[in-house]
Design an enzyme around this catalytic site. Structure first.
Site, short mmCIF file in Angstrom:
data_model
loop_
_atom_site.label_atom_id
_atom_site.label_comp_id
_atom_site.label_asym_id
_atom_site.label_seq_id
_atom_site.Cartn_x
_atom_site.Cartn_y
_atom_site.Cartn_z
N ASP A 178 0.82 -1.20 0.00
CA ASP A 178 0.00 0.00 0.00
C ASP A 178 0.86 1.26 0.00
OD1 ASP A 178 -2.36 1.86 0.90
OD2 ASP A 178 -3.27 -0.10 0.59
N HIS A 218 -3.43 5.78 3.89
CA HIS A 218 -4.31 4.85 3.18
C HIS A 218 -4.09 3.42 3.67
CE1 HIS A 218 -5.66 2.45 -0.40
NE2 HIS A 218 -6.62 3.35 -0.39
N SER A 397 -10.84 -0.20 -2.01
CA SER A 397 -9.66 -0.35 -1.17
C SER A 397 -9.98 -1.04 0.14
CB SER A 397 -9.05 1.02 -0.84
OG SER A 397 -8.28 1.50 -1.91
#
Length: 538
Positions: A178, A218, A397
């Site tokens: 990620d 994220h 995601s």
């Protein structure tokens, strides 16, 4: 006309003199025999054990890329090496077109593949039209909630039944590829992972640095859907799995180099013996529009990252990837890479009511395969941000790692299954399996049903009925295939036992009027036979 020709000439000249990205492929691996004779110089024992359990032999792809070849390219004026891949026997370089093309003079260079298709002269990549840049993460918007919990996103998949049966991912290792993981090292939501040594390590491939608790948050949110644990507020889909955290996504721009860094990280995950790779990254467009992919490229075999993901699968790893967030796009609503890869489990998004999320990228792949493969909650999914706040967030995601976590739980329950068998069970358990489409793929999986379908227990109750479903007040249970007294256990979606009652006749009725509306998991047991499932209380 002369003006047009002049403009085209100037444009081409600028492209030729500008810095370009390209992959350089090598002809061989000079020390292959030595490495293959000494496997532990290439892979850890855990990696070798994973191969042995699935009867996967070592091959040339496992052999490290030649460092001598890399050193030679690195010493070439005007060329910089940024990443390497042993699986594809290639390196990612940057330089002018002329400097890169000069590398063909080396006898160990077999081919050059420019990220800009128009610059390829060896036929590796056909020239295609490109479209303006847009970024897949645009739809992943955090929404503040006064209070939230994650029960629906796990219960929708019947994952809580696996948790009830003590399959929480223990013993399985997940690599998260990620953009960054700030806060994971200090936040209370991840203290259970830290205190139990479930975070095995990581690396920042973008900055070539050992600190992975940095950069974009994220990855923190992505990890939380699997590993966070906040009592009475949030439980991830695999709270007892082990994790490696790898940063492969740059926050400065969108560039094909990120594909190469992803493959490099996947190779490291393989070396370390990881069971599952989950990635909530997807690529379709780049800052340099000349590097963009076209929908025709979504065939599972063109993109560097997709080819790498498929090689990971051949090593015995389950690869889970988000489908993408461009479903509402008028021009490019389709999945990106590596979701298009042949053996990647691409995950789309639905809302809490199991309806397609408008942002979720659609299928099929360019060559007509079912994509996304499956779907899970990605609209208003519950996550933890880098400040420790529990929030709702939108994006595939989050649907992807929820699936990855439960895949670890399923594999824990079925340790003798191969990665291919695990993926097949997940697909076959989904509610659209017999009628897949471009929005849901095979649909929403039922992980509890996948365990039963695998035949983990031959003493499953052969014939029973639980009805009506949904139920308002009275639940009827018909168990005509065994004479002994039985019991029914009812659990809420956080795994708490809310009802236990004996069943003394072939047809019994239970009053559920006191229970709140919602989803409940049931287990019917009698001696050594049992049945499990889900009911909805209205």
């Amino acid at each position: 006309m002369k003006k047009v020709i002049l403009i085209l000439f100037l444009t081409l000249s600028t492209a030729l003199s500008a810095q370009q990205d390209a992959w350089i492929y090598f002809t061989d691996k000079p020390n292959a025999a030595t490495y293959l004779a000494n496997p532990l110089t290439m892979l850890t024992q855990r990696s070798l054990d994973r191969r042995a359990a699935q009867n996967i032999a070592l091959d040339l792809k496992d052999v490290p890329i030649s460092q001598d070849y890399i050193n030679t390219l690195s010493s070439t004026p005007g060329v910089t090496v940024y990443a390497k891949s042993k699986w594809l026997n290639a390196v990612h370089v940057r330089g002018t077109v002329a400097d890169i093309q000069s590398l063909l003079d080396y006898t160990f260079v077999s081919a050059i593949d420019f990220a800009d298709d128009a610059l390829d002269t060896n036929g590796n990549r056909p020239a295609m039209s490109h479209r303006p840049a847009s970024f897949l993460k645009a739809q992943e918007i955090m929404v503040n909630l006064p209070y939230g919990n994650s029960q629906n996103q796990v219960a929708m998949l019947h994952g809580n039944q696996l948790h009830i049966d003590d399959y929480t991912g223990a013993g399985k290792v997940i690599a998260v590829l990620d953009a960054g993981f700030p806060g994971v090292d200090v936040l209370d939501a991840f203290s259970r992972l830290r205190n139990n040594n479930h975070i095995l390590g990581g690396y920042d491939f973008v900055n070539r640095a050992p600190n992975f608790y940095t950069s974009n948050n994220h990855g923190t949110a992505v990890l939380s859907t699997m590993g966070a644990y906040v009592e009475n507020q949030m439980v991830g889909s695999a709270p007892d799995a082990d994790y490696y955290l790898f940063i492969t996504e740059s926050n400065l721009d969108e560039n094909p180099l990120e594909e190469s860094l992803w493959v490099e990280a996947a190779e490291e995950a393989d070396r370390l013996g990881v069971d599952i790779i989950t990635t909530s990254l997807g690529y379709f467009h780049f800052v340099n529009a000349a590097y963009n992919y076209d929908y025709n490229d979504m065939n599972g075999t063109k993109a560097f990252i997709s080819r790498g993901a498929d090689i990971a699968f051949t090593r015995g790893i389950v690869v889970v990837a988000s489908a993408g967030n461009s479903g509402a796009s008028a021009t490019d609503p389709h999945i990106g890479v590596p979701a298009d890869a042949l053996n990647v489990l691409a995950v789309g998004a639905v809302d809490a009511n199991e309806q397609h999320a408008v942002f979720s990228s659609i299928g099929p792949s360019a060559d007509g395969r079912v994509k996304p493969d499956i779907t899970a909650q990605g609209e208003q999914a519950i996550v933890v941000n880098s400040s420790g706040e529990i929030q709702a967030a939108n994006g595939t995601s989050f649907s992807a790692p929820i699936i990855a976590g439960l895949t670890a739980c399923l594999w824990q329950a079925l340790p003798d299954k191969s990665n291919a068998e695990i993926v097949s069970l997940i697909r076959q358990s989904a509610d659209h399996y017999t009628n897949p489409d471009a929005l849901y793929g095979y649909g929403i999986p039922d992980f509890a049903a996948a365990v039963i379908a695998a035949g983990i227990d031959d003493n499953v109750l052969p014939s029973y009925a639980v009805y009506p479903n949904p139920v308002k007040e009275t639940l009827s249970i018909k168990t005509a295939d065994f004479a002994a007294n039985a019991e029914i256990y009812l659990y809420n979606t956080t795994g708490q036992l809310v009802l236990q009652q004996q069943i003394t006749t072939a047809l019994s009725q239970i009053n559920l009027q006191r229970l709140a509306q919602g989803i409940y998991l049931y287990r019917i047991s009698a001696d050594n036979i049992h049945a499990t499932g889900r009911i909805i209380k209205q």
